[in-house]
Design a protein around this motif. Structure first.
Motif, PDB file in Angstrom:
ATOM      1  N   ILE A  71      47.369  43.939  50.673  1.00  0.00           N
ATOM      2  CA  ILE A  71      47.102  43.350  49.359  1.00  0.00           C
ATOM      3  C   ILE A  71      47.729  41.968  49.233  1.00  0.00           C
ATOM      4  N   ARG A  72      48.930  41.788  49.809  1.00  0.00           N
ATOM      5  CA  ARG A  72      49.624  40.512  49.683  1.00  0.00           C
ATOM      6  C   ARG A  72      49.177  39.475  50.714  1.00  0.00           C
ATOM      7  N   GLY A  73      48.550  39.927  51.803  1.00  0.00           N
ATOM      8  CA  GLY A  73      48.212  39.032  52.890  1.00  0.00           C
ATOM      9  C   GLY A  73      46.810  38.470  52.803  1.00  0.00           C
ATOM     10  N   PRO A  74      46.356  37.797  53.884  1.00  0.00           N
ATOM     11  CA  PRO A  74      45.002  37.222  53.921  1.00  0.00           C
ATOM     12  C   PRO A  74      43.938  38.285  53.670  1.00  0.00           C
ATOM     13  N   GLY A  75      42.955  37.933  52.854  1.00  0.00           N
ATOM     14  CA  GLY A  75      41.897  38.878  52.538  1.00  0.00           C
ATOM     15  C   GLY A  75      42.251  39.858  51.436  1.00  0.00           C
ATOM     16  N   LEU A  80      40.645  37.702  46.827  1.00  0.00           N
ATOM     17  CA  LEU A  80      39.707  38.264  45.854  1.00  0.00           C
ATOM     18  C   LEU A  80      39.653  37.412  44.590  1.00  0.00           C
ATOM     19  N   LEU A  81      40.804  37.067  44.039  1.00  0.00           N
ATOM     20  CA  LEU A  81      40.839  36.317  42.783  1.00  0.00           C
ATOM     21  C   LEU A  81      40.327  34.893  42.958  1.00  0.00           C
ATOM     22  N   GLU A  82      40.688  34.251  44.077  1.00  0.00           N
ATOM     23  CA  GLU A  82      40.191  32.897  44.308  1.00  0.00           C
ATOM     24  C   GLU A  82      38.684  32.885  44.564  1.00  0.00           C
ATOM     25  N   SER A  83      38.171  33.947  45.179  1.00  0.00           N
ATOM     26  CA  SER A  83      36.726  34.028  45.403  1.00  0.00           C
ATOM     27  C   SER A  83      35.985  34.113  44.079  1.00  0.00           C
ATOM     28  N   TRP A  84      36.518  34.902  43.138  1.00  0.00           N
ATOM     29  CA  TRP A  84      35.882  34.989  41.821  1.00  0.00           C
ATOM     30  C   TRP A  84      35.999  33.682  41.057  1.00  0.00           C
ATOM     31  N   ARG A  85      37.124  33.014  41.195  1.00  0.00           N
ATOM     32  CA  ARG A  85      37.266  31.722  40.521  1.00  0.00           C
ATOM     33  C   ARG A  85      36.284  30.702  41.098  1.00  0.00           C
ATOM     34  N   ALA A  86      36.125  30.696  42.438  1.00  0.00           N
ATOM     35  CA  ALA A  86      35.189  29.775  43.075  1.00  0.00           C
ATOM     36  C   ALA A  86      33.752  30.081  42.651  1.00  0.00           C
ATOM     37  N   ALA A  87      33.411  31.379  42.577  1.00  0.00           N
ATOM     38  CA  ALA A  87      32.057  31.764  42.147  1.00  0.00           C
ATOM     39  C   ALA A  87      31.809  31.342  40.704  1.00  0.00           C
ATOM     40  N   LEU A  88      32.829  31.483  39.865  1.00  0.00           N
ATOM     41  CA  LEU A  88      32.702  31.076  38.464  1.00  0.00           C
ATOM     42  C   LEU A  88      32.419  29.587  38.359  1.00  0.00           C
ATOM     43  N   LEU A 107      47.836  32.831  43.586  1.00  0.00           N
ATOM     44  CA  LEU A 107      47.424  33.991  42.795  1.00  0.00           C
ATOM     45  C   LEU A 107      47.648  33.734  41.309  1.00  0.00           C
ATOM     46  N   SER A 108      48.794  33.153  40.966  1.00  0.00           N
ATOM     47  CA  SER A 108      49.102  32.878  39.569  1.00  0.00           C
ATOM     48  C   SER A 108      48.093  31.906  38.965  1.00  0.00           C
ATOM     49  N   ARG A 109      47.725  30.866  39.706  1.00  0.00           N
ATOM     50  CA  ARG A 109      46.757  29.891  39.190  1.00  0.00           C
ATOM     51  C   ARG A 109      45.380  30.519  39.023  1.00  0.00           C
ATOM     52  N   ALA A 110      44.975  31.352  39.988  1.00  0.00           N
ATOM     53  CA  ALA A 110      43.659  31.990  39.889  1.00  0.00           C
ATOM     54  C   ALA A 110      43.596  32.928  38.691  1.00  0.00           C
ATOM     55  N   CYS A 111      44.658  33.716  38.485  1.00  0.00           N
ATOM     56  CA  CYS A 111      44.698  34.635  37.336  1.00  0.00           C
ATOM     57  C   CYS A 111      44.639  33.864  36.026  1.00  0.00           C
ATOM     58  N   ARG A 112      45.407  32.790  35.954  1.00  0.00           N
ATOM     59  CA  ARG A 112      45.448  31.994  34.718  1.00  0.00           C
ATOM     60  C   ARG A 112      44.091  31.362  34.437  1.00  0.00           C
ATOM     61  N   ALA A 113      43.448  30.820  35.482  1.00  0.00           N
ATOM     62  CA  ALA A 113      42.159  30.171  35.285  1.00  0.00           C
ATOM     63  C   ALA A 113      41.098  31.162  34.814  1.00  0.00           C
ATOM     64  N   LEU A 114      41.059  32.340  35.419  1.00  0.00           N
ATOM     65  CA  LEU A 114      40.085  33.343  34.994  1.00  0.00           C
ATOM     66  C   LEU A 114      40.372  33.806  33.567  1.00  0.00           C
ATOM     67  N   ARG A 115      41.651  33.971  33.258  1.00  0.00           N
ATOM     68  CA  ARG A 115      42.020  34.421  31.909  1.00  0.00           C
ATOM     69  C   ARG A 115      41.633  33.387  30.850  1.00  0.00           C
ATOM     70  N   LEU A 116      41.898  32.119  31.115  1.00  0.00           N
ATOM     71  CA  LEU A 116      41.588  31.082  30.138  1.00  0.00           C
ATOM     72  C   LEU A 116      40.084  30.901  29.961  1.00  0.00           C
ATOM     73  N   ASN A 117      39.321  31.269  30.974  1.00  0.00           N
ATOM     74  CA  ASN A 117      37.866  31.115  30.886  1.00  0.00           C
ATOM     75  C   ASN A 117      37.158  32.404  30.475  1.00  0.00           C
ATOM     76  N   LEU A 138      41.685  46.442  41.875  1.00  0.00           N
ATOM     77  CA  LEU A 138      42.845  45.823  42.520  1.00  0.00           C
ATOM     78  C   LEU A 138      44.126  46.220  41.800  1.00  0.00           C
ATOM     79  N   THR A 139      44.109  46.128  40.475  1.00  0.00           N
ATOM     80  CA  THR A 139      45.298  46.482  39.696  1.00  0.00           C
ATOM     81  C   THR A 139      45.675  47.938  39.914  1.00  0.00           C
ATOM     82  N   ARG A 140      44.698  48.820  39.943  1.00  0.00           N
ATOM     83  CA  ARG A 140      44.970  50.236  40.168  1.00  0.00           C
ATOM     84  C   ARG A 140      45.551  50.471  41.550  1.00  0.00           C
ATOM     85  N   ASP A 141      45.029  49.745  42.558  1.00  0.00           N
ATOM     86  CA  ASP A 141      45.559  49.895  43.910  1.00  0.00           C
ATOM     87  C   ASP A 141      47.033  49.502  43.974  1.00  0.00           C
TER      88      ASP A 141
END
Length: 212
Positions: A71-75, A80-88, A107-117, A138-141
């Motif tokens: 979860i913490r490493g590559p992939g 996951l979060l940056e991929s969704w931000r890029a798709a957005l 991770l913090s920037r991706a979460c913040r960007a998705l949350r603000l949008n 992801l959160t449940r995992d």
């Protein structure tokens, strides 16, 4: 009338219902802290703190726990979060995102960007439900690694809370009953005494029938 892309309940021209929108925002707020806590789980179970694991031998065990590392490493979470931000950004016609810094900062920037949008995501993005589902999973995992909960302590899921607030907005959060505890919605706080359970079941059935 459309339906929520996560719970499939009816919504008023939105891709997520208010309950799923709030839950997704809460998950985005909590993920950086959960990510930090996950770092404490990297040592394999049973390893004595301070001892250096043997390495270089065929068949030797992993020097770190694999689930947190995945979860913490590559992939993992950051990808996951940056991929969704890029798709957005791509679907909205916004400028491309160029990640930089360490994984925690990314991770913090991706979460913040998705949350603000989230207002735009909920109102205008058909992929909102798929995004919310992956963030929920992801959160449940992460939570299952940090705080494993025995099945008997998870509570019985009764359906979605049918409470409606003063403005006419349906709560829709998952309603769970835990043995020996009063029945109440963990999101909106509505209590359901035992005398109301038959009516509650009818309300839930009615809402599920309308959503199907």
């Amino acid at each position: 009338m459309t339906e929520c892309g996560l719970c499939e309940r009816p919504t008023e021209d939105a891709y997520l219902c208010p309950g799923c929108e709030r839950a997704t925002v809460d998950r985005l707020v909590s993920l950086p802290g959960l990510y930090d806590r996950l770092g404490n789980q990297l040592a394999p179970r049973g390893r004595t703190p301070g001892l250096t694991p043997a390495t270089g031998r065929p068949g030797s065990s992993m020097p770190v726990a694999e689930d947190p590392l995945d979860i913490r490493g590559p992939g993992g979470a950051v990808t996951l979060l940056e991929s969704w931000r890029a798709a957005l950004h791509d679907d909205a016609g916004w400028s491309a995102v160029h990640p930089w810094g360490d994984y925690r900062a990314r991770l913090s920037r991706a979460c913040r960007a998705l949350r603000l949008n989230m207002p735009w995501i909920v109102a205008s993005w058909p992929a909102a439900g798929a995004m919310a589902e992956e963030i929920r999973d992801l959160t449940r995992d992460v939570e299952s690694i940090l705080d494993p909960v025995p099945a008997e302590e998870r509570g019985l899921r009764l359906g979605n809370c049918p409470a409606v607030d003063s403005s006419g907005v349906l709560c829709g959060a998952a309603l769970r009953h835990y043995p020996g505890q009063p029945l109440a919605c963990g999101w909106c706080g509505t209590s359901y005494p035992a005398s109301s359970w038959l009516t509650l079941r009818a309300w839930i059935d009615h809402d599920e029938a309308e959503a199907s």
